[in-house]
Each structure stands twice: as C-alpha cells, then as structure tokens.
Design a protein around this motif. Structure first.
Motif, PDB file in Angstrom:
ATOM      1  N   ASP A  46      65.623 107.067  20.915  1.00 25.03           N
ATOM      2  CA  ASP A  46      66.031 107.081  18.534  1.00 25.03           C
ATOM      3  C   ASP A  46      65.878 107.760  18.704  1.00 25.03           C
ATOM      4  O   ASP A  46      64.269 108.686  18.382  1.00 25.03           O
ATOM      5  CB  ASP A  46      65.329 105.843  18.329  1.00 25.03           C
ATOM      6  CG  ASP A  46      66.043 106.137  16.894  1.00 25.03           C
ATOM      7  OD1 ASP A  46      66.778 106.691  16.525  1.00 25.03           O
ATOM      8  OD2 ASP A  46      65.395 105.166  15.769  1.00 25.03           O
ATOM      9  N   LYS A  85      61.601  94.756  13.775  1.00 22.62           N
ATOM     10  CA  LYS A  85      63.002  94.917  12.818  1.00 22.62           C
ATOM     11  C   LYS A  85      63.640  92.963  12.890  1.00 22.62           C
ATOM     12  O   LYS A  85      63.882  92.223  11.910  1.00 22.62           O
ATOM     13  CB  LYS A  85      64.964  95.795  13.003  1.00 22.62           C
ATOM     14  CG  LYS A  85      64.177  97.168  12.595  1.00 22.62           C
ATOM     15  CD  LYS A  85      66.169  97.347  12.330  1.00 22.62           C
ATOM     16  CE  LYS A  85      65.114  99.508  12.704  1.00 22.62           C
ATOM     17  NZ  LYS A  85      66.119 100.068  13.241  1.00 22.62           N
ATOM     18  N   GLN A  86      63.884  93.005  14.022  1.00 27.07           N
ATOM     19  CA  GLN A  86      64.013  91.369  14.367  1.00 27.07           C
ATOM     20  C   GLN A  86      63.319  90.121  13.601  1.00 27.07           C
ATOM     21  O   GLN A  86      63.758  89.273  12.673  1.00 27.07           O
ATOM     22  CB  GLN A  86      64.413  91.120  15.444  1.00 27.07           C
ATOM     23  CG  GLN A  86      65.303  91.353  16.454  1.00 27.07           C
ATOM     24  CD  GLN A  86      65.038  91.528  18.181  1.00 27.07           C
ATOM     25  OE1 GLN A  86      64.135  91.200  18.798  1.00 27.07           O
ATOM     26  NE2 GLN A  86      66.525  92.016  18.616  1.00 27.07           N
ATOM     27  N   GLU A  99      62.089 102.710  20.405  1.00 24.86           N
ATOM     28  CA  GLU A  99      63.029 102.201  19.776  1.00 24.86           C
ATOM     29  C   GLU A  99      63.103 100.698  20.574  1.00 24.86           C
ATOM     30  O   GLU A  99      63.393 100.185  19.396  1.00 24.86           O
ATOM     31  CB  GLU A  99      64.256 103.005  20.739  1.00 24.86           C
ATOM     32  CG  GLU A  99      65.544 101.936  20.538  1.00 24.86           C
ATOM     33  CD  GLU A  99      66.156 101.986  19.627  1.00 24.86           C
ATOM     34  OE1 GLU A  99      66.477 102.892  18.929  1.00 24.86           O
ATOM     35  OE2 GLU A  99      67.458 100.686  19.348  1.00 24.86           O
ATOM     36  N   ASN A 153      73.436 105.809  17.298  1.00 27.95           N
ATOM     37  CA  ASN A 153      72.607 104.652  18.297  1.00 27.95           C
ATOM     38  C   ASN A 153      73.576 103.682  17.884  1.00 27.95           C
ATOM     39  O   ASN A 153      73.290 102.600  18.826  1.00 27.95           O
ATOM     40  CB  ASN A 153      71.800 103.845  17.682  1.00 27.95           C
ATOM     41  CG  ASN A 153      70.457 105.280  18.573  1.00 27.95           C
ATOM     42  OD1 ASN A 153      70.234 105.510  18.530  1.00 27.95           O
ATOM     43  ND2 ASN A 153      69.205 104.797  19.047  1.00 27.95           N
ATOM     44  N   ASN A 154      73.961 103.492  16.725  1.00 31.21           N
ATOM     45  CA  ASN A 154      75.408 102.166  16.146  1.00 31.21           C
ATOM     46  C   ASN A 154      76.289 102.814  17.065  1.00 31.21           C
ATOM     47  O   ASN A 154      77.112 101.490  16.825  1.00 31.21           O
ATOM     48  CB  ASN A 154      75.188 102.118  15.013  1.00 31.21           C
ATOM     49  CG  ASN A 154      74.041 101.505  14.448  1.00 31.21           C
ATOM     50  OD1 ASN A 154      73.192 101.024  14.653  1.00 31.21           O
ATOM     51  ND2 ASN A 154      73.810 102.599  13.216  1.00 31.21           N
ATOM     52  N   ASN A 193      70.712 104.532  26.983  1.00 31.43           N
ATOM     53  CA  ASN A 193      69.990 103.339  26.723  1.00 31.43           C
ATOM     54  C   ASN A 193      70.143 102.306  27.281  1.00 31.43           C
ATOM     55  O   ASN A 193      69.582 102.005  27.423  1.00 31.43           O
ATOM     56  CB  ASN A 193      70.042 103.197  24.856  1.00 31.43           C
ATOM     57  CG  ASN A 193      69.491 104.308  23.905  1.00 31.43           C
ATOM     58  OD1 ASN A 193      68.703 105.457  24.585  1.00 31.43           O
ATOM     59  ND2 ASN A 193      69.597 104.652  22.921  1.00 31.43           N
ATOM     60  N   LYS A 252      68.651  90.105   8.684  1.00 35.98           N
ATOM     61  CA  LYS A 252      69.671  91.724   9.210  1.00 35.98           C
ATOM     62  C   LYS A 252      69.261  92.554   7.379  1.00 35.98           C
ATOM     63  O   LYS A 252      69.604  93.829   7.758  1.00 35.98           O
ATOM     64  CB  LYS A 252      70.248  91.582  10.086  1.00 35.98           C
ATOM     65  CG  LYS A 252      70.104  91.033  11.081  1.00 35.98           C
ATOM     66  CD  LYS A 252      71.133  91.408  11.897  1.00 35.98           C
ATOM     67  CE  LYS A 252      70.910  90.734  13.254  1.00 35.98           C
ATOM     68  NZ  LYS A 252      71.922  89.585  13.824  1.00 35.98           N
ATOM     69  N   GLU A 305      60.503  99.712  17.979  1.00 29.71           N
ATOM     70  CA  GLU A 305      60.922  99.311  16.381  1.00 29.71           C
ATOM     71  C   GLU A 305      62.760  98.175  16.176  1.00 29.71           C
ATOM     72  O   GLU A 305      62.175  97.626  15.597  1.00 29.71           O
ATOM     73  CB  GLU A 305      62.458 100.338  16.388  1.00 29.71           C
ATOM     74  CG  GLU A 305      62.479 101.537  15.141  1.00 29.71           C
ATOM     75  CD  GLU A 305      62.927 102.955  14.981  1.00 29.71           C
ATOM     76  OE1 GLU A 305      61.939 104.175  15.326  1.00 29.71           O
ATOM     77  OE2 GLU A 305      64.648 102.776  15.778  1.00 29.71           O
ATOM     78  N   LYS A 306      63.407  98.080  18.010  1.00 26.74           N
ATOM     79  CA  LYS A 306      63.683  96.761  17.829  1.00 26.74           C
ATOM     80  C   LYS A 306      63.771  94.830  17.394  1.00 26.74           C
ATOM     81  O   LYS A 306      63.807  94.702  16.545  1.00 26.74           O
ATOM     82  CB  LYS A 306      64.785  96.956  19.141  1.00 26.74           C
ATOM     83  CG  LYS A 306      66.262  96.170  18.765  1.00 26.74           C
ATOM     84  CD  LYS A 306      66.619  96.891  20.297  1.00 26.74           C
ATOM     85  CE  LYS A 306      68.410  95.604  20.448  1.00 26.74           C
ATOM     86  NZ  LYS A 306      68.522  96.214  22.161  1.00 26.74           N
TER      87      LYS A 306
END
Ligand code: GUN
Length: 594
Positions: free
Chosen positions: A438, A399-400, A392, A344-345, A355, A75, A395-396
């Motif tokens: 997003d 990213k993971q 999104e 989004n955070n 969302n 991360k 994307e998530k």
C-alpha cells in the motif's frame, strides 16, 4: 414553571453557528447512516439534517436498505472513518434485529463518534475523562439543568429507564465528582419494586422509559423538577411524553414539555459534539495553500477532486484558453497515471498486479514504480521499519474486523515485512503470495511532484500544487514574492495567529493521525494502542515535513507518525535532519508529553 428546551437549544445553536462562521477554510462534516424505514428514525434524521444546515455543518445522509448485512454496514463505516471531510459519524438507532448494535458502534472511529456510544468514549465518560464525547440526550439534560440553574449537587435524582442511550450514561454523568454533578443517583427500571416510593423521593425525576403518560401526579414530589425524555407518537399523530404533563405540571416546580423539551436539546448537543470533533482535527489539519482569488488575481487556478481528495493547482500567470486546456490535460493525465500505477482499488493497476502475484514470480517494474519503491526502501531502513508499505494485509484485516482472531493476525503478520520484497535490476519478486503493498503513504506526494515536474517541462515555472495534505511550490507568485502556505486563522500559538510559511522551491506534507494507520511494530492500528493506554493526548496528532520533493516529505511525515510519543518522533526526526539538512519536521501532539 416550564423549562423551555427549544429556546435553550436555539441559543446554543446560535452560538455554534457564529463559532463555525469563524472557520473559513473548511466546514464541519457529519455523516448519518440511516438503515431501514423506521418512520421515527426518518423523522429524527430529518430534524438533525435541518439543524446542521442552520449552523453551517455539512451533513450527508446515507440511506441503506433494512436488509443490509452487518459486514456491508461495517464497510460503510470504515469508508467514513477514512474520509477526512467527515468529522462526525452517526448511525441512527435502532438497527434491524439481524445487526449487532455493539459491533457497529465499536467500529466508528472514537474521534468521530459524536454519539458517544463507542466503548472508549463510554469508558472515558465513566472515568470522568472529558476529552471524549458524551451521548447527546444525557448531555442535553445536564446542560439544560445547568442553564436553568436547577441545583443538582447533593440532590436525589431518580432516572426511570436504564437504556444505553439515556439512563445508564446519564447516571454516570450526574454522579461524577464534578461541579454541576455530585448528585445522588437512583436508576429505576421495569423490575424495580416500590417504584412510586422511589420517584416520590426524587428532587429531580427523569422519565426515560418510553411509556406514554406513565408518570402521574401521585408519583412526584411537590415542587420537584420533572424531565421528560419520552417521545411517543400516538395513533392520531400527536407526540406525547412519558409524563402526564397536564396533571404533573400542577404539582411540579419545573417541568419540560414534549415536544419542545429534551428533543431540541439532543439535537443541539449533536451539533456541539460535531463541532468539537471538527475542532480536534483543526488542531492538526492546519495548513492550506494560499491561492487567493482576489479581483486583481494574477494567477490561474485549477480545482477538482481526485480519489476523493480535493486538489488545487495554481499557475502564477494568466493563461490563454489554449494554455488552460494544456494544463488541464497534464493534470488529468497525471492523475490517470497515478491511478494506473498505485490505486489499490483498481484491479488493473500495476500495484494490484504485484499484490495478486504468486510467490517468486519475476515481474518487471515500470520506471516510475521502480523509483518509488527505491524511495520506500530508503525510508523503511531510515525509520527502522516503522514506515512499511507492506502493512496492507494487516490493514485489510483490521478494516474487516475490530477483533481479529489470533490465527488471522498471525497470518497477516507473516505476510508483512519489507524483507519479503526483493527488487533487483528493475525486477520485482516477493517470497509470499499474501504480501501486498500500500503506497498511499508516499504516492500522493509523488503525484504532486509529477504534476509540478511535467508542467515545469512545458514552461510553467511558477506553480503551487496542492493535493490532500501535500503541497509543492516552484518559482514565485506573480507579485514577485514567495508562494506561501497559510495556517488556519483559528489556530493560535501563545494567543497569536501564526504567520504564513514561505514555500521556496520545496514541498510540504502533513500527515494526520485519524486512528486507522497501522503500526508495523505492534501489528495493530495506532488508535488501538491509544485506547489501551488511554493516552490520546500524548499520541502524535500530526506531522508536517518540509523537504525538496513532496514524495520525500510525504514518506517522512508518514514514518514519523508511527511513533508512540512526540518526543520519540522528534528524536528520530533530528537524526534525519542531521542526515538531510534541507528537511524539517513539525510534530504536534494533543498535549505536551515532555
Ligand atoms: N436513536 C434514538 N436516539 C438516538 C441518538 O441519540 N443517537 C442515535 N444514533 N440514534 C438514536
């Protein structure tokens, strides 16, 4: 004869320092991740940090506990991948044994991988493609041999040690069919038989095995060149190499000392690679607002950082203290509104509520979000789905993990697609719970528009507002000329610096391909596509759009970015310009693909 690595490294550092000095707009940034309390790693990082400061590279060291999990470390890397102020990322090795080094080095954006450990850069090095990054120690050895005019071509080079950091990449570099390479390379290691026979046949012997004083005089060919990569700290604190310098120096032709040999060259190459990464971004990140603060400055300036991105707002007159407070208040309130709407955070933001909503729940939209989603709807259809704020879930997922499972990818694909969203009479509904938005590809521009429009309403009619890559100007500079946007002076076209662009009641947005954008048509990050095709040069490097509003410029720039090649994007851009004559595009690739 002694090969003075420190002196050569100092010369290289001086050259890098003067090159960096030419860049007035931004300095190169290096982020170092230091995990655990390995004393040698702490010492190396201290030297790296000092060297960065000496040449003008902004370095940040992030110290992390040795107990950090692999996923938390991934991360941290993802955050740095996405940080535009970070040009180079270095994870100091070794890592604690519960972390898989290959997963970590593979997670670094290949364009920021100044250690040259990412599989893409390793592959490029092996194939003789020079536009990636070479690992610092092997590169330092190659440069040192070259600068000291030690013949390499056709010579027998024996490397003792087969590590991923030194032995393997060094062999790959020195055997290339290229000037200053073309060597016959032998890699010896702990299992090699007749080691002495091998080392004694070397014209250049490179010791990189990490065993103090291992190479003795009877193991070397008289008058040969000896490169000592070992750095071993003895119980008395003294640093010694893998070569028994006292006796070997009597028979060798050339020899590097420890310390003062390969160590400083490794650091010089780290600086060089970081500067190279910075230059790659300059090719694309070239616009900056001209908000000069000369002694006769007739403007008032406001600067700060919002959502990790710098903003500069210029009002075209000298403001009173009261007016300044008013402008400051508008700026702060607008950024707060932006966060409340599309951050989004922030779990409390309006976008986060959409969302996390369940399928088919009817949610009334605020007017600003309704307007923004209407604009998105237009760009989605104009771009044939390339611009898609519903990526999104993909994307998530990416990213993971850099290697999602087929099932996970299918689930994310199933939730992605603008058709899952319905907006009717200001009411929002989605037909799948996992579908998420997003709006980063358009909302920064919108926020710039809000600041301009809100200040204009209060009577401030000459404004230049810049946030991240988005800029909008209205009215005039107090010297009765247009606001202008300057191009980085280091960027040359046909050897000439480019003239500033006038900004007359319009907005300009630049979108840069940093590799993490998702292409909805392939359901994978843009850089994945690049890595498969090895076509980094042909991929679009940046898109700049001039349009009446910043939100429109931002959305169109994002959409154009998601094309395979510059010529495809330009074809689409022409269709848009035919529809909207007050829009123009400027699309750059690293190399011309036409
Ligand atoms: N540990 C020892 N050498 C190196 C290096 O060149 N880079 C990194 N990241 N870690 C190291």
């Amino acid at each position: 004869m002694l090969i003075d690595g420190k002196k050569t490294a100092n010369e290289i550092q001086a050259e890098i320092r003067s090159q960096i000095g030419l860049h007035k707009t931004r300095k190169p940034g290096l982020a170092v991740l230091l995990v655990g309390d390995n004393p040698a790693s702490h010492t190396y990082v201290k030297y790296k940090r000092k060297a960065c400061a000496e040449v003008g590279i902004v370095s940040t060291v992030i110290e992390l506990a040795g107990s950090i999990s692999e996923s938390d470390l991934l991360k941290q890397i993802e955050k740095l991948n996405q940080n535009p102020a970070v040009d180079g990322i270095l994870v100091q090795l070794p890592l604690p044994s519960h972390i898989d080094e290959k997963n970590i080095t593979s997670a670094i954006d290949p364009l920021k991988d100044i250690d040259g450990f990412h599989p893409i850069n390793v592959g490029k090095m092996l194939l003789g493609i020079d536009d990636g990054f070479f690992p610092c120690t092997p590169l330092g050895i190659k440069v040192l041999l070259e600068k000291h005019k030690i013949p390499v071509e056709g010579k027998h080079i024996v490397i003792v040690g087969r590590s991923n950091i030194v032995g393997k990449p060094l062999a790959a570099i020195l055997m290339q069919k290229k000037p200053h390479c073309n060597a016959t390379v032998t890699v010896a290691h702990s299992q090699s038989e007749n080691l002495q026979q091998l080392t004694k046949s070397a014209d250049i012997l490179i010791a990189a095995l990490g065993r103090p004083l291992f190479i003795k005089k009877e193991m070397v060919k008289p008058k040969s060149t000896i490169i000592d990569v070992g750095i071993n700290r003895m119980p008395n604190g003294k640093l010694i190499g893998d070569v028994d310098f006292d006796e070997v120096s009597k028979v060798a032709g050339h020899i590097t000392p420890v310390p003062g040999g390969i160590g400083p060259m490794t650091i010089a190459m780290l600086l060089q690679n970081t500067f190279k990464a910075f230059l790659k971004t300059l090719l694309v990140l070239f616009l900056f607002a001209s908000c000069s603060q000369s002694p006769k400055d007739l403007c008032t300036h406001f600067e700060g950082t919002e959502m990790a991105r710098p903003y500069q707002i210029t009002v075209g007159k000298i403001l009173s203290a009261k007016e300044k407070r008013l402008v400051e208040k508008v700026i702060q309130e607008t950024f707060l509104d932006a966060r409340t709407l599309f951050d989004n955070n922030d779990p409390g933001s309006e976008i986060s509520k959409l969302n996390s909503a369940s399928a088919n729940t009817l949610i009334p939209l605020s007017k600003p979000l309704q307007d923004l989603l209407t604009l998105c709807d237009k760009i989605v259809s104009l771009s044939g789905g390339r611009f898609d704020p519903t990526v999104e879930p993909l994307e998530k997922l990416w990213k993971q993990t850099p290697n999602p499972t087929v099932d996970a990818l299918q689930n994310a694909c199933d939730a992605t697609g603008w058709e899952h969203i319905c907006i009717h009479n200001g009411i929002f509904k989605k037909d799948r719970p996992e579908t998420a938005l997003d709006l980063l590809g358009v909302s920064k521009g919108l926020c710039v528009d809000w600041i301009v429009e809100r200040l204009e309403k209060l009577g401030f009619s000459d404004l230049l507002v810049k946030w991240s890559g988005e800029i909008r100007g209205i009215g005039h500079h107090p010297e009765n000329r247009d606001w202008s946007v300057e191009v980085d002076p280091s960027l040359r076209v046909n050897e000439q610096p480019m003239a500033p662009l006038p900004l007359r009641d319009c907005a300009i947005s630049t979108c840069v391909n940093r590799g993490y954008m998702i292409d909805p048509l392939t359901a994978s990050p843009l850089y994945n596509r690049r890595s498969e095709a090895w076509n980094f040069e042909r991929a679009i490097a940046s898109v700049t759009v001039i349009a009446p509003t910043c939100a429109l410029a931002d959305a169109l720039a994002t959409a154009a970015m998601v094309f395979q090649t510059r010529s495809e994007a330009e074809k689409w851009a022409q269709e848009i310009v035919d529809l909207y004559p007050n829009v123009s595009f400027w699309i750059l690739s690293h190399r011309d693909d036409r």
